[in-house]
Design a protein around this motif. Structure first.
Motif, PDB file in Angstrom:
ATOM      1  N   SER A 164       0.827  -1.208   0.000  1.00 39.36           N
ATOM      2  CA  SER A 164       0.000   0.000   0.000  1.00 39.36           C
ATOM      3  C   SER A 164       0.859   1.254   0.000  1.00 39.36           C
ATOM      4  N   ASP A 165       1.904   1.254   0.816  1.00 41.08           N
ATOM      5  CA  ASP A 165       2.803   2.412   0.854  1.00 41.08           C
ATOM      6  C   ASP A 165       3.496   2.620  -0.488  1.00 41.08           C
ATOM      7  N   LEU A 166       3.843   1.513  -1.150  1.00 38.94           N
ATOM      8  CA  LEU A 166       4.500   1.624  -2.456  1.00 38.94           C
ATOM      9  C   LEU A 166       3.549   2.224  -3.490  1.00 38.94           C
ATOM     10  N   VAL A 167       2.304   1.768  -3.501  1.00 38.81           N
ATOM     11  CA  VAL A 167       1.316   2.326  -4.431  1.00 38.81           C
ATOM     12  C   VAL A 167       1.166   3.825  -4.200  1.00 38.81           C
ATOM     13  N   HIS A 168       1.077   4.220  -2.935  1.00 37.76           N
ATOM     14  CA  HIS A 168       0.928   5.645  -2.621  1.00 37.76           C
ATOM     15  C   HIS A 168       2.156   6.434  -3.069  1.00 37.76           C
ATOM     16  N   GLU A 169       3.344   5.882  -2.835  1.00 41.86           N
ATOM     17  CA  GLU A 169       4.565   6.603  -3.186  1.00 41.86           C
ATOM     18  C   GLU A 169       4.730   6.741  -4.688  1.00 41.86           C
ATOM     19  N   ARG A 170       4.404   5.697  -5.444  1.00 38.58           N
ATOM     20  CA  ARG A 170       4.629   5.730  -6.887  1.00 38.58           C
ATOM     21  C   ARG A 170       3.471   6.351  -7.665  1.00 38.58           C
ATOM     22  N   LEU A 171       2.231   6.272  -7.106  1.00 36.75           N
ATOM     23  CA  LEU A 171       1.064   6.689  -7.878  1.00 36.75           C
ATOM     24  C   LEU A 171       0.230   7.761  -7.194  1.00 36.75           C
ATOM     25  N   GLY A 172       0.553   8.086  -5.946  1.00 38.61           N
ATOM     26  CA  GLY A 172      -0.143   9.157  -5.254  1.00 38.61           C
ATOM     27  C   GLY A 172      -1.551   8.811  -4.803  1.00 38.61           C
ATOM     28  N   VAL A 173      -1.884   7.520  -4.762  1.00 41.62           N
ATOM     29  CA  VAL A 173      -3.205   7.068  -4.346  1.00 41.62           C
ATOM     30  C   VAL A 173      -3.027   6.033  -3.238  1.00 41.62           C
ATOM     31  N   THR A 174      -3.882   6.112  -2.219  1.00 43.01           N
ATOM     32  CA  THR A 174      -3.819   5.140  -1.138  1.00 43.01           C
ATOM     33  C   THR A 174      -4.846   4.040  -1.362  1.00 43.01           C
ATOM     34  N   PRO A 175      -4.410   2.788  -1.457  1.00 42.58           N
ATOM     35  CA  PRO A 175      -5.362   1.694  -1.677  1.00 42.58           C
ATOM     36  C   PRO A 175      -6.305   1.515  -0.490  1.00 42.58           C
ATOM     37  N   GLU A 176      -7.460   0.964  -0.778  1.00 40.91           N
ATOM     38  CA  GLU A 176      -8.379   0.546   0.277  1.00 40.91           C
ATOM     39  C   GLU A 176      -7.951  -0.841   0.757  1.00 40.91           C
ATOM     40  N   SER A 177      -7.791  -0.979   2.047  1.00 40.26           N
ATOM     41  CA  SER A 177      -7.425  -2.270   2.622  1.00 40.26           C
ATOM     42  C   SER A 177      -8.695  -3.010   3.032  1.00 40.26           C
ATOM     43  N   ILE A 178      -8.887  -4.195   2.483  1.00 40.12           N
ATOM     44  CA  ILE A 178     -10.063  -5.006   2.777  1.00 40.12           C
ATOM     45  C   ILE A 178      -9.606  -6.279   3.477  1.00 40.12           C
ATOM     46  N   VAL A 179     -10.044  -6.458   4.716  1.00 50.67           N
ATOM     47  CA  VAL A 179      -9.648  -7.623   5.505  1.00 50.67           C
ATOM     48  C   VAL A 179     -10.856  -8.551   5.637  1.00 50.67           C
ATOM     49  N   THR A 180     -10.713  -9.754   5.127  1.00 50.61           N
ATOM     50  CA  THR A 180     -11.778 -10.753   5.180  1.00 50.61           C
ATOM     51  C   THR A 180     -11.231 -12.006   5.837  1.00 50.61           C
ATOM     52  N   GLU A 181     -11.843 -12.381   6.963  1.00 50.46           N
ATOM     53  CA  GLU A 181     -11.381 -13.535   7.739  1.00 50.46           C
ATOM     54  C   GLU A 181      -9.886 -13.431   8.030  1.00 50.46           C
ATOM     55  N   GLY A 182      -9.454 -12.219   8.296  1.00 46.69           N
ATOM     56  CA  GLY A 182      -8.071 -11.979   8.669  1.00 46.69           C
ATOM     57  C   GLY A 182      -7.104 -11.822   7.518  1.00 46.69           C
ATOM     58  N   ARG A 183      -7.562 -11.970   6.292  1.00 47.61           N
ATOM     59  CA  ARG A 183      -6.679 -11.899   5.130  1.00 47.61           C
ATOM     60  C   ARG A 183      -6.825 -10.529   4.460  1.00 47.61           C
ATOM     61  N   THR A 184      -5.696  -9.922   4.153  1.00 46.48           N
ATOM     62  CA  THR A 184      -5.673  -8.533   3.715  1.00 46.48           C
ATOM     63  C   THR A 184      -5.501  -8.419   2.206  1.00 46.48           C
ATOM     64  N   HIS A 185      -6.457  -7.736   1.578  1.00 45.70           N
ATOM     65  CA  HIS A 185      -6.444  -7.482   0.144  1.00 45.70           C
ATOM     66  C   HIS A 185      -6.434  -5.963  -0.072  1.00 45.70           C
ATOM     67  N   LEU A 186      -5.861  -5.540  -1.190  1.00 45.35           N
ATOM     68  CA  LEU A 186      -5.748  -4.112  -1.488  1.00 45.35           C
ATOM     69  C   LEU A 186      -6.475  -3.776  -2.783  1.00 45.35           C
ATOM     70  N   VAL A 187      -7.317  -2.762  -2.722  1.00 39.86           N
ATOM     71  CA  VAL A 187      -8.052  -2.289  -3.895  1.00 39.86           C
ATOM     72  C   VAL A 187      -7.692  -0.826  -4.123  1.00 39.86           C
ATOM     73  N   THR A 188      -7.148  -0.533  -5.312  1.00 41.43           N
ATOM     74  CA  THR A 188      -6.819   0.845  -5.678  1.00 41.43           C
ATOM     75  C   THR A 188      -7.662   1.238  -6.870  1.00 41.43           C
ATOM     76  N   ARG A 189      -8.510   2.232  -6.679  1.00 41.06           N
ATOM     77  CA  ARG A 189      -9.356   2.719  -7.760  1.00 41.06           C
ATOM     78  C   ARG A 189      -8.839   4.072  -8.220  1.00 41.06           C
ATOM     79  N   PHE A 190      -8.753   4.237  -9.530  1.00 42.83           N
ATOM     80  CA  PHE A 190      -8.262   5.488 -10.097  1.00 42.83           C
ATOM     81  C   PHE A 190      -9.407   6.228 -10.770  1.00 42.83           C
ATOM     82  N   GLY A 191      -9.548   7.498 -10.422  1.00 39.85           N
ATOM     83  CA  GLY A 191     -10.600   8.306 -11.005  1.00 39.85           C
ATOM     84  C   GLY A 191     -11.961   7.951 -10.457  1.00 39.85           C
ATOM     85  N   SER A 192     -13.000   8.492 -11.110  1.00 40.38           N
ATOM     86  CA  SER A 192     -14.375   8.302 -10.636  1.00 40.38           C
ATOM     87  C   SER A 192     -15.238   7.490 -11.593  1.00 40.38           C
TER      88      SER A 192
END
Length: 387
Positions: free
Chosen positions: A43-71
């Motif tokens: 997540s930090d890498l995405v923010h540093e390289r692309l200026g967007v912070t991913p949404e962290s989704i934790v399901t049953e303890g497992r962490t997934h990252l969703v980054t949406r660009f634009g609207s």
């Protein structure tokens, strides 16, 4: 050299640095804390390289990252995973490093390099065309692919739209993976009755013997003509050497290139019966991943060929493989999907795992070109097909 290739070559040192750093954040799928740490770093890498912070989704303890660009609604999804098969501590003997033109390290090829390449391909498109060029793109990085995507499958299928580019490793020769077999996983359990093997074996119902008969029938469900493999794998029976086994089971791995073949095998497995009238057969499991069929990758492979020619890159070729990925899910719901766009090398899941540095910039440039062509208003259009 075209501008895409030139930018990718200039970014190569940073790509390698980012890949090594991500490899060094060990993330075996079953270690939830380790996967969470890897997600934070990614997540930090995405923010540093692309200026967007991913949404962290934790399901049953497992962490997934969703980054949406634009609207805009998603018209392209880039798909990868940051979990690996390697246990904590593997780095002590398999260090992450680049030596003699080869990137090594546990989980580098499968597939932390691919995650980093996706991020840098997006950065190239943004540098050339601005933030608006990323509008409508979703980057999904999951944390449980290596164990069958039990908590991320619904997320993948919910977010996939337009077209999907999967940053799993390519073939050993750089091929793109255009056909992936579907996977079905079963456990066949036989319940018998225990008895003393020496005093009164005739009073028992030998679950091991019943299972042995079934294993032969299961193995015979394979179809070489259809490239379908049905493989009994883990087998267990009995408790002590002087007891008629009351319980036995076999795990079965099925790989098929079509949904029809998956259905055929499924029907036959569920119809299995014991010979002994008192033995009970129970089947659990089923289809884990549908196949990625050639019809779902063909339009994107054709687009990749055109992009390669336009940007002076080696035209890619397609490859059919037995292994599955999360791209099977997106193809299975009717979304055009192209796989194998990540690193090029070999040894995935083995101590020889490696990626060729010489292939990183050209492949990153190809991904950037595909992103731009799919999402640009005047570029080639890839329509969603029916599943």
């Amino acid at each position: 050299m075209t501008i895409l290739r030139d930018l990718a070559e200039r970014q190569l040192p940073q790509i390698l640095e980012d890949a090594i750093a991500l490899i060094e954040v060990e993330s075996p799928s079953h270690d939830l804390e380790a996967v969470a740490r890897s997600a934070k770093w990614t997540s930090d890498l995405v923010h540093e390289r692309l200026g967007v912070t991913p949404e962290s989704i934790v399901t049953e303890g497992r962490t997934h990252l969703v980054t949406r660009f634009g609207s805009s609604p998603t018209r392209l999804m880039l798909l990868g995973h940051h979990d690996t098969v390697w246990p904590i501590g593997t780095l002590t003997r398999l260090a992450a490093a680049v030596t003699e033109g080869v990137l090594r390290g546990p989980g580098g090829l499968d597939m932390k390099l691919g995650v980093v390449q996706a991020i840098h391909a997006l950065a190239i498109v943004r540098e050339l065309h601005g933030d608006d060029a990323l509008d409508g793109i979703t980057l999904l990085v999951t944390g449980d692919e290596e164990i069958g995507s039990p908590t991320s499958r619904s997320l993948i299928e919910k977010l996939a739209a337009g077209a999907v580019l999967v940053l799993e490793a390519g073939g050993d020769g750089g091929e793109l993976k255009t056909v992936r077999k579907g996977v079905s996983l079963y456990r066949i359990h036989v319940a018998g009755r225990a008895a003393h093997a020496g005093l009164e074996p005739e009073k028992g119902v030998n679950a091991a013997v019943e299972l042995a008969r079934l294993v032969i029938a299961i193995n015979d469900l394979s179809s070489p003509a259809q490239a379908t493999t049905v493989t009994p794998t883990v087998i267990s029976a009995g408790t002590t050497t002087n007891t008629v086994p009351a319980e036995a089971f076999v795990d079965v791995d099925v790989r098929a290139t079509s949904a029809a073949e998956q259905d055929r095998v499924d029907a036959n497995i569920r119809a299995l019966q014991a010979i002994h009238p008192e033995a009970v057969v129970t089947v659990s499991g089923g289809v884990n991943r549908p196949p990625l069929e050639a019809t779902m990758s063909a339009p994107l492979l054709a687009l990749a060929e055109r992009v390669a020619l336009e940007h002076d890159l080696t035209p890619p070729v397609g490859l059919a493989v037995g292994g599955a990925s999360d791209g099977n899910f997106t193809a299975g719901i009717g979304i055009p999907t192209l796989d194998g766009l990540g690193g090029v090398g070999g040894g995935a899941h083995a101590e020889t795992e490696h990626a060729l540095v010489s292939a990183i910039a050209p492949r990153t440039a190809l991904v950037a070109g595909l992103i731009r062509s799919i999402t640009s208003e005047g570029g080639p259009r890839v329509e969603k097909q029916s599943g």
